[in-house]
Scaffold this active site. Structure first.
Site, PDB file in Angstrom:
ATOM      1  N   HIS A 229       0.804  -1.256  -0.085  1.00 49.21           N
ATOM      2  CA  HIS A 229      -0.066   0.122   0.014  1.00 49.21           C
ATOM      3  C   HIS A 229       1.041   1.268  -0.025  1.00 49.21           C
ATOM      4  CE1 HIS A 229       0.233  -0.133   4.699  1.00 49.21           C
ATOM      5  NE2 HIS A 229       0.209   1.341   4.414  1.00 49.21           N
ATOM      6  N   ASP A 279       0.052  -7.722   1.231  1.00 51.23           N
ATOM      7  CA  ASP A 279       0.315  -6.190   1.447  1.00 51.23           C
ATOM      8  C   ASP A 279       1.958  -6.161   1.433  1.00 51.23           C
ATOM      9  OD1 ASP A 279       0.467  -3.474   1.655  1.00 51.23           O
ATOM     10  OD2 ASP A 279      -0.250  -3.258   3.552  1.00 51.23           O
ATOM     11  N   SER A 372       3.865   2.643   8.305  1.00 48.86           N
ATOM     12  CA  SER A 372       3.306   1.727   7.558  1.00 48.86           C
ATOM     13  C   SER A 372       4.788   1.105   6.687  1.00 48.86           C
ATOM     14  CB  SER A 372       2.461   2.037   6.353  1.00 48.86           C
ATOM     15  OG  SER A 372       1.308   2.068   6.999  1.00 48.86           O
TER      16      SER A 372
END
Length: 439
Positions: A229, A279, A372
């Site tokens: 992502h 992901d 992230s």
């Protein structure tokens, strides 16, 4: 001849099933939790259970166990009901095993992962230690293991395949944390500021129109691990860079950080922006990074493919926001988090949680926006290295009640990483560790 029967002997939480013919054995009980036992033949088996089983084991116990079997045989130890109270670096509760009958060569288990091993000879030593136990009603802290006398060629792993050992090399370098266990009091989401160079594999992603927007992890001198992502958010015309060796993002004087151009983005082809499954992405750098005290790779968890990490503590680090929707941290932050089972995480998020994900949950402690793509790392006390077992992926909040953090499970993508990088990664050998503090 009379029909053989199986009789049960109970010895201080130790159950021995012995094949006998018309023999009555007394039930023996003792408050001690240390003992020796000698098996007589192939097929004999015993149940080794924690004190007060099936309830929570008590605090401050130290139990020593010694088993032997006839010459030319071995013993299989299978622990299917295994739930120790987690502690950082196995400092508190732990179950230690020597499959060679040598107290200087042991493997330590200190989480909630089932395991199965076989001795190399006819001796088996084990030790159990507990410190301060906070009783759990829903999932009692306890263990129950089966010890079976077998012929040397009888052992297969739980999947029915002959047991193999992942080969390793202790001469290579990865996952070495600097100044381990030390921090200063800049509290963020329940964590602390890391020390300079404490996590030399931690890096960040930079793009001109986005600034520093995600974390990442050095896995090789030319390859970086991050979240899909993160790479998915970069427009096709945007140049992506990796910043390595940094600590304080507001200054360039404290470390000699390096910003390197990314020349290839390999985003997992099955990545779904709907539920963030698969992901994970790989980045190839324009040129190799130069390793030094501030820049080193993390280890990849090759020998932990079958480990669930349930109940284990993992370490997160990054420059993410200190509160949900807040400002990103200037100085690298770190926090330790306990891992949930897939089923426990599904209680919060339902079917969005797949087998490609792991979750952590501790109210008041969490990763947050901007973290992230960074790894969460598991410390293995046997190799004394850190292994990237998760990639920060998503969550519905930061450190909130009933909102676990979700991570891509790295063990499910090792073959994908290997196939796309063609790198000979460092694989530390699982050397044996001496247990201290036995009575």
């Amino acid at each position: 001849m009379a029909k053989a029967t199986y009789l049960l002997v109970v010895i201080c939480g130790f159950y021995v099933s012995i094949e006998a013919e018309n023999v009555l054995l007394p039930k023996l009980r003792s408050k001690r939790c240390s003992f020796n036992h000698k098996f007589e033949s192939v097929g004999n088996y015993a149940f080794l259970v924690s004190p007060d089983y099936p309830n929570n084991y008590p605090s401050n116990k130290m139990c020593n166990y010694k088993f032997s079997s006839p010459e030319g045989t071995q013993m299989k130890l299978s622990c299917k009901d295994f739930n120790l109270q987690p502690s950082f670096n196995c400092q508190d509760d732990r179950f230690s095993v020597s499959t060679v009958g040598d107290e200087n060569n042991v493997v330590v288990h200190c989480d909630q992962t089932q395991f199965e091993v076989q001795t190399q000879n006819n001796l088996l030593l084990a030790w159990f230690q507990s410190r301060f136990v906070e009783a759990s009603e829903e999932h009692p802290y306890r263990f129950k293991c089966t010890i079976t006398v077998v012929k040397p060629d009888d052992f297969t792993d739980p999947g029915g395949r002959p047991q193999t050992v992942e080969q390793g090399d202790n001469t290579c370098s990865c996952g070495k944390r600097n100044w381990e266990g030390v921090g200063v009091n800049h509290k963020i989401v329940g964590g602390v500021s890391a020390l300079m160079g404490e996590f030399p594999w931690r890096c960040s992603l930079y793009a001109k129109n986005m600034g520093i927007f995600c974390g990442c992890t050095i896995i090789d001198n030319q390859w970086i691990l991050t979240a899909a992502h993160c790479t998915n958010a970069v427009s096709p015309n945007e140049q992506l860079y990796v910043n390595v060796g940094d600590y304080d993002l507001t200054t360039t004087s404290e470390t000699s950080n390096t910003v390197i151009r990314v020349v290839q983005i390999i985003q997992n082809e099955r990545y779904s922006s709907d539920n963030q499954d698969f992901d994970v992405s790989l980045l190839r750098l324009e040129h190799p990074v130069q390793y030094n005290e501030m820049v080193q790779p993390v280890c990849l968890p090759w020998q932990f493919r079958s480990k669930s990490f349930h109940g284990a503590m993992v370490t997160a680090s990054g420059w993410g926001t200190t509160t949900e929707g807040g400002q990103q941290a200037d100085i690298l932050q770190t926090v330790d988090l306990p891992v949930l089972t897939t089923q426990e995480c599904q209680k919060y998020y339902g079917s969005r949680i797949t087998d490609n994900m792991i979750c952590t949950y501790q109210p008041g402690k969490d990763t947050c926006q901007g973290d992230s793509g960074s790894s969460v790392d598991y410390y293995d006390p046997i190799t004394t290295r850190y292994y990237a077992v998760g990639v920060v992926s998503w969550g519905l909040g930061c450190a909130e009640k009933n909102d676990p953090g979700v991570y891509t499970k790295v063990t499910h993508f090792l073959d994908w990483i290997q196939a796309n990088t063609q790198v000979e990664f460092c694989r530390p050998r699982q050397r044996h560790q001496r247990v201290r503090g036995k009575k």
